[in-house]
Design an enzyme around this catalytic site. Structure first.
Site, short mmCIF file in Angstrom:
data_model
loop_
_atom_site.label_atom_id
_atom_site.label_comp_id
_atom_site.label_asym_id
_atom_site.label_seq_id
_atom_site.Cartn_x
_atom_site.Cartn_y
_atom_site.Cartn_z
N GLU A 146 28.26 11.72 3.81
CA GLU A 146 29.46 10.98 4.20
C GLU A 146 30.72 11.61 3.64
O GLU A 146 30.72 12.21 2.57
CB GLU A 146 29.38 9.53 3.71
N ASP A 191 20.80 5.31 4.59
CA ASP A 191 20.93 4.57 3.33
C ASP A 191 21.22 3.10 3.59
O ASP A 191 21.24 2.29 2.66
CB ASP A 191 21.99 5.19 2.42
N SER A 192 21.39 2.73 4.86
CA SER A 192 21.48 1.32 5.24
C SER A 192 20.19 0.58 4.89
O SER A 192 20.14 -0.65 4.94
CB SER A 192 21.78 1.18 6.73
N GLU A 244 32.24 6.51 12.74
CA GLU A 244 31.93 5.10 12.55
C GLU A 244 33.19 4.25 12.48
O GLU A 244 34.12 4.54 11.72
CB GLU A 244 31.11 4.88 11.27
#
Length: 343
Positions: A143, A72-73, A211
């Protein structure tokens, strides 16, 4: 005789396959979750890179990268947003389909976008199904580690879809986190990272992205899990690493991208510089009329057809067009002749 033929054919089929598949892994066949598990057990690092379109997927495929994440970046590096939140499910599916056409070898993982899976386990499963059926993905990533996310991950796995978890800095939660902030920097936060990773493993995830957490926290999580961890800004102690395609290639030098390029990203290339140089040279050659020259004007019309064409133009009353066509024909013919120096 038939038995001998059948035995010979069956001898080429691995014992652990059902109905002839899946086939044993080779460098030219699709990477599977099983392949990643085997690499993890052997202690071999796993490579993962994001892709958002056909060309980037082809490059990742050719490089032999293990996992291709349609992230989704895309919202930030493709669509120019400041966060990952605006990208929609339909946009993600377009990116997924393009990547699926370009990458035949890596495991393809699609990122569930913000707003597409949080409402209920049923919504999460429906979205994940679309990623496989419409997007051509092999697995999905979601996420966070809140109870609702754990439940969603479990439901998706139970629906028969492989799930990659994501803990630490979760960009979709920047509203709660107060921005893109590293996690695991306090005792409480560090313990939460490990506990969340364990909960996602219990829910059935085949891998976890860690992350922006300190290296000791990532090492602890990796040691605690039976599944591979993929680090991004989490140090060298994970089972593998992932970077954003545009970041690692040094593709963008625009001020917007400089604002969102993370500190942990090493630029393995300076593709953006090469692109800028090529575009500048193209602009200059068009403006000074050196491009396209004879070498890039490949299509010819015979002298006889030129004469006939000029005649028809004149009959139409297009005398200026006929003059322009005649001059162009002469120019191309002259440019295509070898010079005296080369004769």
């Amino acid at each position: 005789m038939l038995r001998q033929v059948a035995r010979r054919l069956m001898s080429n089929m691995p014992e652990n396959t059902v109905y002839g598949g899946p086939k044993p892994q080779s460098p030219n066949r699709r990477v599977t979750v099983t392949h990643l598990r085997q690499k993890h057990q052997r202690g071999e690092p796993i490579t993962m890179v994001t892709a958002y379109d056909y060309p980037s997927a082809v490059h990742i495929d050719s490089a032999g990268i293990d996992v291709c994440l349609v992230g989704d970046s895309a919202a930030m590096v493709v669509h120019g947003h400041d966060t990952t939140l605006p990208v929609s499910l339909d946009q993600m599916l377009v990116h997924c389909r393009a990547v699926a056409r370009g990458a035949s070898r890596p495991l393809l993982v699609g990122d569930l976008p913000f707003g597409s899976y949080e409402s209920s386990p049923s919504q999460a499963v429906d979205t994940a199904v679309r990623f496989l059926k419409e997007g051509g993905m092999d697995a999905i990533k979601l996420e966070g580690g809140a109870p609702s996310r754990i439940t969603a991950a479990k439901a998706i796995v139970e629906a028969g879809i492989a799930v990659m978890g994501h803990v630490g800095l979760t960009p979709q939660a920047i509203s709660v986190l107060g921005g893109f902030r590293p996690q695991g920097k306090t005792v409480t936060s560090a313990v939460k990272v490990v506990e969340t990773a364990l909960a996602l493993q219990e829910a059935g995830c085949f891998s976890i992205v860690l992350e922006c957490v300190p290296a000791p926290v990532a090492a602890a999580a990796s040691s605690s899990l039976q599944i591979p961890t993929i680090g991004i800004g989490a140090g060298p102690f994970c089972s593998g690493q992932v970077l954003v395609y545009h970041d690692l290639l040094g593709m963008l030098q625009h001020p917007h991208h400089a604002k969102v390029t993370p500190k942990f990203c090493k630029q393995f290339g300076h593709v953006g510089d090469a692109i800028n140089k090529a575009l500048s040279e193209y602009k200059q050659e068009v403006e000074n009329r050196s491009f396209p020259g004879a070498a890039y004007t490949p299509y010819r019309i015979s002298a006889t057809d030129v004469d006939g064409f000029l005649y028809e133009l004149q009959k139409m009353g297009l005398n200026e067009a006929a003059t322009a066509a005649a001059a162009a024909a002469e120019n191309v013919e002259t440019a295509g002749r070898p010079s005296k120096d080369t004769c």
